[in-house]
Design a protein around this motif. Sequence first.
Motif, PDB file in Angstrom:
ATOM      1  N   GLN A 170       0.801  -1.374  -0.578  1.00 37.33           N
ATOM      2  CA  GLN A 170       0.279   0.051   0.317  1.00 37.33           C
ATOM      3  C   GLN A 170       0.995   0.682  -0.379  1.00 37.33           C
ATOM      4  OE1 GLN A 170      -1.548  -1.019   3.252  1.00 37.33           O
ATOM      5  NE2 GLN A 170      -4.397  -1.515   2.246  1.00 37.33           N
ATOM      6  N   LEU A 171       2.278   0.954  -0.232  1.00 42.05           N
ATOM      7  CA  LEU A 171       2.863   2.625   0.600  1.00 42.05           C
ATOM      8  C   LEU A 171       4.133   2.943  -1.260  1.00 42.05           C
ATOM      9  CD1 LEU A 171       4.898   4.563   2.173  1.00 42.05           C
ATOM     10  CD2 LEU A 171       6.809   2.456   2.109  1.00 42.05           C
ATOM     11  N   ASP A 172       3.852   3.859  -1.174  1.00 39.00           N
ATOM     12  CA  ASP A 172       4.128   4.472  -2.587  1.00 39.00           C
ATOM     13  C   ASP A 172       5.102   5.644  -1.843  1.00 39.00           C
ATOM     14  OD1 ASP A 172       3.905   3.429  -4.481  1.00 39.00           O
ATOM     15  OD2 ASP A 172       1.543   5.332  -4.484  1.00 39.00           O
ATOM     16  N   VAL A 173       6.433   4.504  -2.067  1.00 35.82           N
ATOM     17  CA  VAL A 173       7.814   5.785  -1.833  1.00 35.82           C
ATOM     18  C   VAL A 173       8.239   6.695  -3.805  1.00 35.82           C
ATOM     19  CG1 VAL A 173      10.366   6.314  -1.272  1.00 35.82           C
ATOM     20  CG2 VAL A 173       8.782   4.571  -0.134  1.00 35.82           C
ATOM     21  N   VAL A 174       7.794   8.279  -2.991  1.00 37.26           N
ATOM     22  CA  VAL A 174       7.884   9.046  -4.235  1.00 37.26           C
ATOM     23  C   VAL A 174       9.177  10.219  -4.302  1.00 37.26           C
ATOM     24  CG1 VAL A 174       6.022   8.043  -5.721  1.00 37.26           C
ATOM     25  CG2 VAL A 174       6.874  10.206  -3.952  1.00 37.26           C
ATOM     26  N   GLU A 175       9.599  10.335  -5.073  1.00 36.13           N
ATOM     27  CA  GLU A 175      10.543  11.749  -5.284  1.00 36.13           C
ATOM     28  C   GLU A 175      10.075  12.811  -5.934  1.00 36.13           C
ATOM     29  OE1 GLU A 175      14.516  10.394  -7.217  1.00 36.13           O
ATOM     30  OE2 GLU A 175      14.591   8.859  -6.746  1.00 36.13           O
ATOM     31  N   GLY A 176       9.906  14.080  -5.062  1.00 36.22           N
ATOM     32  CA  GLY A 176       9.565  15.031  -5.716  1.00 36.22           C
ATOM     33  C   GLY A 176       9.760  16.450  -4.868  1.00 36.22           C
ATOM     34  N   ASN A 177       8.179  17.030  -4.671  1.00 33.60           N
ATOM     35  CA  ASN A 177       8.448  18.449  -3.760  1.00 33.60           C
ATOM     36  C   ASN A 177       6.557  17.401  -3.010  1.00 33.60           C
ATOM     37  OD1 ASN A 177       5.924  20.322  -2.774  1.00 33.60           O
ATOM     38  ND2 ASN A 177       7.843  22.052  -2.828  1.00 33.60           N
ATOM     39  N   PRO A 178       7.267  17.542  -1.162  1.00 32.60           N
ATOM     40  CA  PRO A 178       6.194  16.715  -0.720  1.00 32.60           C
ATOM     41  C   PRO A 178       4.567  17.244  -0.571  1.00 32.60           C
ATOM     42  CG  PRO A 178       8.189  17.319   0.553  1.00 32.60           C
ATOM     43  CD  PRO A 178       8.715  17.787  -0.754  1.00 32.60           C
ATOM     44  N   VAL A 179       4.417  18.780  -0.868  1.00 32.57           N
ATOM     45  CA  VAL A 179       2.992  18.722  -0.599  1.00 32.57           C
ATOM     46  C   VAL A 179       2.096  18.272  -2.188  1.00 32.57           C
ATOM     47  CG1 VAL A 179       1.855  20.684  -0.807  1.00 32.57           C
ATOM     48  CG2 VAL A 179       3.330  20.635   0.940  1.00 32.57           C
ATOM     49  N   HIS A 180       3.528  18.447  -3.169  1.00 34.44           N
ATOM     50  CA  HIS A 180       2.978  18.185  -4.660  1.00 34.44           C
ATOM     51  C   HIS A 180       2.306  16.746  -4.819  1.00 34.44           C
ATOM     52  CE1 HIS A 180       2.184  18.236  -8.815  1.00 34.44           C
ATOM     53  NE2 HIS A 180       3.213  17.441  -9.347  1.00 34.44           N
ATOM     54  N   GLU A 181       3.762  16.065  -4.062  1.00 33.65           N
ATOM     55  CA  GLU A 181       3.381  15.157  -4.926  1.00 33.65           C
ATOM     56  C   GLU A 181       1.631  14.346  -3.407  1.00 33.65           C
ATOM     57  OE1 GLU A 181       5.047  12.781  -6.710  1.00 33.65           O
ATOM     58  OE2 GLU A 181       5.879  14.471  -7.397  1.00 33.65           O
ATOM     59  N   ILE A 182       2.554  14.538  -2.282  1.00 40.54           N
ATOM     60  CA  ILE A 182       1.123  14.206  -1.801  1.00 40.54           C
ATOM     61  C   ILE A 182      -0.695  14.586  -2.021  1.00 40.54           C
ATOM     62  CG2 ILE A 182      -0.129  14.742   1.141  1.00 40.54           C
ATOM     63  CD1 ILE A 182       2.341  14.723   1.951  1.00 40.54           C
ATOM     64  N   VAL A 183      -0.383  16.079  -2.474  1.00 43.76           N
ATOM     65  CA  VAL A 183      -1.740  16.665  -3.296  1.00 43.76           C
ATOM     66  C   VAL A 183      -2.123  15.107  -4.535  1.00 43.76           C
ATOM     67  CG1 VAL A 183      -2.718  18.441  -4.481  1.00 43.76           C
ATOM     68  CG2 VAL A 183      -1.533  18.640  -2.137  1.00 43.76           C
ATOM     69  N   GLN A 184      -0.912  15.077  -5.350  1.00 45.67           N
ATOM     70  CA  GLN A 184      -1.718  14.559  -6.125  1.00 45.67           C
ATOM     71  C   GLN A 184      -1.816  12.742  -5.871  1.00 45.67           C
ATOM     72  OE1 GLN A 184      -1.248  16.316  -8.874  1.00 45.67           O
ATOM     73  NE2 GLN A 184      -0.077  15.379 -10.466  1.00 45.67           N
ATOM     74  N   ALA A 185      -1.678  12.524  -4.753  1.00 47.25           N
ATOM     75  CA  ALA A 185      -2.046  11.288  -3.948  1.00 47.25           C
ATOM     76  C   ALA A 185      -3.364  10.786  -4.357  1.00 47.25           C
ATOM     77  CB  ALA A 185      -0.468  10.254  -3.128  1.00 47.25           C
ATOM     78  N   ILE A 186      -4.004  12.168  -2.984  1.00 45.04           N
ATOM     79  CA  ILE A 186      -4.745  12.083  -2.869  1.00 45.04           C
ATOM     80  C   ILE A 186      -6.026  12.396  -3.446  1.00 45.04           C
ATOM     81  CG2 ILE A 186      -6.212  13.887  -1.696  1.00 45.04           C
ATOM     82  CD1 ILE A 186      -4.350  15.078   0.479  1.00 45.04           C
ATOM     83  N   GLU A 187      -5.587  13.400  -5.207  1.00 47.60           N
ATOM     84  CA  GLU A 187      -6.686  13.240  -6.275  1.00 47.60           C
ATOM     85  C   GLU A 187      -5.841  11.590  -7.061  1.00 47.60           C
ATOM     86  OE1 GLU A 187      -4.576  16.958  -8.371  1.00 47.60           O
ATOM     87  OE2 GLU A 187      -5.829  17.787  -6.980  1.00 47.60           O
ATOM     88  N   LYS A 188      -5.424  11.320  -6.441  1.00 48.90           N
ATOM     89  CA  LYS A 188      -5.442   9.740  -7.309  1.00 48.90           C
ATOM     90  C   LYS A 188      -6.420   8.679  -6.710  1.00 48.90           C
ATOM     91  CE  LYS A 188      -2.637   6.143  -9.604  1.00 48.90           C
ATOM     92  NZ  LYS A 188      -1.138   5.737  -8.600  1.00 48.90           N
ATOM     93  N   THR A 189      -6.141   9.158  -5.376  1.00 49.87           N
ATOM     94  CA  THR A 189      -6.720   7.958  -4.117  1.00 49.87           C
ATOM     95  C   THR A 189      -8.583   8.482  -4.193  1.00 49.87           C
ATOM     96  OG1 THR A 189      -6.117   8.990  -3.133  1.00 49.87           O
ATOM     97  CG2 THR A 189      -4.601   6.910  -3.339  1.00 49.87           C
ATOM     98  N   ASN A 190      -8.270   9.157  -4.509  1.00 44.90           N
ATOM     99  CA  ASN A 190      -9.820   9.875  -4.064  1.00 44.90           C
ATOM    100  C   ASN A 190      -9.941  10.195  -2.944  1.00 44.90           C
ATOM    101  OD1 ASN A 190     -11.026  10.525  -6.927  1.00 44.90           O
ATOM    102  ND2 ASN A 190     -11.670   8.475  -6.868  1.00 44.90           N
ATOM    103  N   ALA A 191      -8.970   9.962  -2.219  1.00 44.38           N
ATOM    104  CA  ALA A 191      -8.709  10.030  -0.297  1.00 44.38           C
ATOM    105  C   ALA A 191      -9.635  11.539   0.178  1.00 44.38           C
ATOM    106  CB  ALA A 191      -7.735  10.412   0.323  1.00 44.38           C
ATOM    107  N   THR A 192     -10.742  11.106   1.408  1.00 45.55           N
ATOM    108  CA  THR A 192     -11.378  11.730   1.880  1.00 45.55           C
ATOM    109  C   THR A 192     -10.838  12.186   3.176  1.00 45.55           C
ATOM    110  OG1 THR A 192     -12.596   9.691   3.021  1.00 45.55           O
ATOM    111  CG2 THR A 192     -13.497  10.462   0.946  1.00 45.55           C
ATOM    112  N   MET A 193      -9.345  12.055   3.391  1.00 43.85           N
ATOM    113  CA  MET A 193      -8.747  12.431   5.009  1.00 43.85           C
ATOM    114  C   MET A 193      -7.618  11.965   4.779  1.00 43.85           C
ATOM    115  SD  MET A 193      -8.965  10.831   8.522  1.00 43.85           S
ATOM    116  CE  MET A 193     -10.565  11.725   9.226  1.00 43.85           C
TER     117      MET A 193
END
Length: 290
Positions: A83-106
């Motif tokens: 369930q874990l993705d280790v990615v390289e990049g800007n933390p805010v950008h990557e986390i926001v992208q992951a929220i959108e990708k997974t349709n996270a509600t929290m």
Amino acid sequence: MKDNILVALEPTDESVHVFNVANRVAQKHDQSLNLINVVRPVVAHYPDVSFAHLADSAYAWQREVVRGNKEFFAQVPDLDTSQLDVVEGNPVHEIVQAIEKTNATMAVMGVRNRSGLQKLLGSTALGVLNSTDCDLLAVHPDSDAGDYRRIVVAVDTSSTAGAVLAKAAKFASGAQHLEIITVIVPLAHLYPTPYTATATAFSFTEFGDFAEKRTREIVTEAAAQAGLPTEAVAIRTGDPKDEIVAAAKEGKADLIVVGSDSKGVISRMLLGSTARGVLDRTPCDVLVCR
């Protein structure tokens, strides 16, 4: 279909605590977990320096960091590395992208109390709050990983109060202590001129009494509709940030629930008013409801 929670992790003991809290919340509310660890590129720490001649070494070091982080998380009990993705990049950008990708509600992230100039530098948690509309559970490093037993819910009289209280109700089931507070800012603080402090003192008092009465009525009705005990409603006077933190300390709360209505760019930029002030000085976990 289960709601998704996105958990942002770092290879630290504090982040293991963040995962444990998120895992408990997900199990209690029958939600799915998605995990992300963002490694900021080494060159990002020195944006004005050219590392062209050291590019190969920098990339090799970066790959080693990613590998080491994966090994760290593989040792965490109950953490499913699939369930874990280790990615390289800007933390805010990557986390926001992951929220959108997974349709996270929290989103669930760690928060550190900051002081002085550090408050002006922002944080990853605040950056995520300013860039997305999902709820955020900020986990304090000294909080307990067990169920939330003592909860303070802070609402105002806007249209968001009902939604915040409904979300708070899910966390309040089984709680030993619940306080629903609304903070009224004294008019004398809003109009602190000598004239208003003297000539209109009586009208200020009269208006303040009426505002408190209506506020209590509105919040009490919203609490009842959310299925929360109306006797838990309390009105406080002062600065909202100060009073919310004070209520949490007085009640020895392990969770603060606060709303943030950030619709549009300007509102998001001004998120700092209450939610940011609470996050800066929170003594416990904070759930920011959108």
